[in-house]
Design an enzyme around this catalytic site. Structure first.
Site, PDB file in Angstrom:
ATOM      1  NE  ARG A  34      -2.828   0.400   3.379  1.00  0.00           N
ATOM      2  CZ  ARG A  34      -2.091   0.590   4.471  1.00  0.00           C
ATOM      3  NH1 ARG A  34      -1.351   1.665   4.604  1.00  0.00           N
ATOM      4  NH2 ARG A  34      -2.097  -0.317   5.436  1.00  0.00           N
ATOM      5  CE1 TYR A  60     -16.402  11.537 -15.395  1.00  0.00           C
ATOM      6  CE2 TYR A  60     -15.867  11.508 -13.056  1.00  0.00           C
ATOM      7  CZ  TYR A  60     -16.247  10.843 -14.212  1.00  0.00           C
ATOM      8  OH  TYR A  60     -16.468   9.507 -14.177  1.00  0.00           O
ATOM      9  CG  ASP A  89      -9.640  16.139 -14.381  1.00  0.00           C
ATOM     10  OD1 ASP A  89      -9.008  15.587 -15.304  1.00  0.00           O
ATOM     11  OD2 ASP A  89     -10.600  15.602 -13.790  1.00  0.00           O
ATOM     12  CE  LYS A 104     -12.610   8.107 -17.883  1.00  0.00           C
ATOM     13  NZ  LYS A 104     -12.910   9.374 -17.210  1.00  0.00           N
TER      14      LYS A 104
HETATM   15  C1  LIG Z   1     -13.291   9.727 -15.870  1.00  0.00           C
HETATM   16  C2  LIG Z   1     -12.908  11.037 -15.321  1.00  0.00           C
HETATM   17  C3  LIG Z   1     -12.619  11.208 -13.959  1.00  0.00           C
HETATM   18  C4  LIG Z   1     -12.762  10.085 -12.949  1.00  0.00           C
HETATM   19  O1  LIG Z   1     -11.863   9.063 -13.189  1.00  0.00           O
HETATM   20  P1  LIG Z   1     -12.164   7.518 -12.831  1.00  0.00           P
HETATM   21  O2  LIG Z   1     -10.926   6.834 -13.312  1.00  0.00           O
HETATM   22  O3  LIG Z   1     -13.405   7.121 -13.576  1.00  0.00           O
HETATM   23  O4  LIG Z   1     -12.348   7.445 -11.358  1.00  0.00           O
HETATM   24  C5  LIG Z   1     -12.234  12.464 -13.528  1.00  0.00           C
HETATM   25  N1  LIG Z   1     -12.139  13.500 -14.379  1.00  0.00           N
HETATM   26  C6  LIG Z   1     -12.412  13.386 -15.688  1.00  0.00           C
HETATM   27  C7  LIG Z   1     -12.299  14.574 -16.576  1.00  0.00           C
HETATM   28  C8  LIG Z   1     -12.811  12.164 -16.206  1.00  0.00           C
HETATM   29  O5  LIG Z   1     -13.102  12.052 -17.508  1.00  0.00           O
END
Ligand SMILES: *Cc1c(COP(=O)(O)O)cnc(C)c1O
Length: 406
Positions: free
Chosen positions: A70, A122, A194, A219
């Site tokens: 961890r 998001y 982000d 993504k």
């Molecule tokens: C998908 C996404 C998240 C969250 O990520 P997860 O891997 O699904 O927890 C946060 N910000 C953006 C812009 C996203 O597209």
């Protein structure tokens, strides 16, 4: 593109050993090599999947950098170094999901602190802010972050974070990172970006003054729709130490197999992104001329309201776009049901093209009037443009639109 991505310190400095170039070359080189060395014992090229919960100690407390997975795991260490290098940052931290990383940023705050965030962040970010952390007495204001006066007006003495996404979902608004970082810093707040939609191949927020970059590795960085993961990157050692404390204390850490998958993904990020961008540009221009389409949202189009900012801040315009079908909610639903190459699904950033209808799917929870006022019309369709052949993608959208409007 090559020069745009040259974030190394300059060509004038000779590089005398291979290690230097692996760690400080151009982003295409660092994507493949940064944070990774062939195994000294066997020569194995790829970072092994270290499936260990614990590590032998030579004496009590006398270990070789790892005690418990961890806290730290060698596969994760390589991924963290790789992602830090791609973002041009010093320190990377990985999480079991993008939300796990976002949660860890919020752990930096205390009851009574205030956050200013974009009004189109998001959905999961909006949910953890309002449905989890408001319960812990954090306060959130959601504003149009393209309006810097509105952001300044929302700042309070208690504001500790300015949370920015760019480009945003699903209308592809582009936010000015350096202007927003300036507003945050003038108030002694941190600016968190982000960077999931752009990826470090197209945009490196730390260069524009951001303090922390957040990613959903699920993504583009993973890139193959086969893993969930998150990451935070910073240049600030104190901030990294605090993030590391919460990473270990809260424990939303990724397993070694997930880290391996993302390390595999980042190696091809530059070539994948080039094709994502090329295909998205081709489709955006075609849709822009289409009689059945009333608007196209893509930062690469001259008509995009922040096109000039996007051209300055990003090295290319990404693989995400939305368009408004000149039709009803039902007709837009037919388009997303009828595509054969595009798959009807949420998420984005994989090699395969995906299509979705925000009004009926990702943003269905917003009351219709509020949704339409926010620009999320019934006919809005969002696509994550994959790396298939652009002609096949265009033909697929054409047949689906034709069927919907019959
Ligand atoms: C998908 C996404 C998240 C969250 O990520 P997860 O891997 O699904 O927890 C946060 N910000 C953006 C812009 C996203 O597209």
């Amino acid at each position: 593109m090559d020069d745009a991505h040259d974030t190394s310190d300059g060509d004038d400095e000779p590089r005398d050993d291979a290690h230097d170039t692996r760690e400080s070359g151009r982003i295409e080189t660092r994507a493949i090599h940064a944070g990774q060395e062939p195994d000294p014992e066997t020569g194995a090229l790829m970072t092994p999947i270290y499936a260990n919960s614990t590590y032998q100690q030579d004496g009590p407390g006398d270990h070789r950098g790892y005690e418990y997975s961890r806290t730290g795991n060698p596969t994760r260490t390589d991924l963290e170094a790789n992602l830090a290098s791609l973002e041009g940052g010093e320190f990377g931290r990985c999480f079991a999901s993008g939300m796990g990383g976002i949660n860890t940023v919020l752990n930096l705050l205390s009851a009574g602190d205030h956050v200013v965030a974009g009004d189109d962040v998001y959905g999961g970010t909006h949910r953890i802010f309002t449905q989890v952390y408001e319960e812990y007495d954090l306060e959130f204001d959601f504003v149009d972050t393209t309006d810097h006066d509105a952001v300044e007006d929302a700042m309070r003495d208690a504001t500790e974070l300015v949370w920015v996404e760019t480009p945003t979902n699903p209308l592809m608004r582009v936010n000015d990172i350096s202007a927003l970082a300036d507003v945050a810093h003038a108030n002694d707040a941190l600016c968190v970006v982000d960077n999931t939609f752009a990826t470090p191949y197209l945009q490196r927020p730390l260069e524009h003054g951001a303090d922390i970059v957040s990613h959903s590795l699920t993504k583009y960085l993973g890139g193959h729709s086969d893993v969930i993961g998150g990451a935070l990157v910073t240049d600030d050692p104190d901030l990294d130490e605090r993030l590391g404390f919460y990473q270990n204390s809260v424990g939303a850490t990724p397993g070694p197999f997930d880290c391996f998958l993302v390390l595999r993904g980042t190696k091809t990020l530059p070539v994948r992104m080039d094709r994502h961008c090329e295909n998205a540009r081709t489709l955006a221009e075609w849709l822009d001329d289409h009689d059945a389409v009333s608007e196209v949202f893509y930062p690469g189009l001259d008509s995009h309201p922040q096109h000039d900012l996007a051209a300055r801040q990003m090295d290319d315009f990404g693989g995400m776009l939305s368009f408004e079908l000149d039709g009803t909610l039902e007709q837009a639903s037919t388009v997303v049901e009828e595509t054969e190459v595009f798959t009807l699904a949420e998420s984005l950033g994989g090699v395969e093209s995906l299509i979705e209808q925000p009004a009926a799917m990702t943003h269905a929870a917003i009351p219709r009037e509020e949704r339409i006022a926010a620009g999320l019309t019934d006919g809005l369709i969002r696509v994550s443009v994959g790396i298939e052949h652009a002609d096949d993608l265009r033909a697929d959208l054409q047949q689906a639109i034709g069927t919907a409007l019959e």
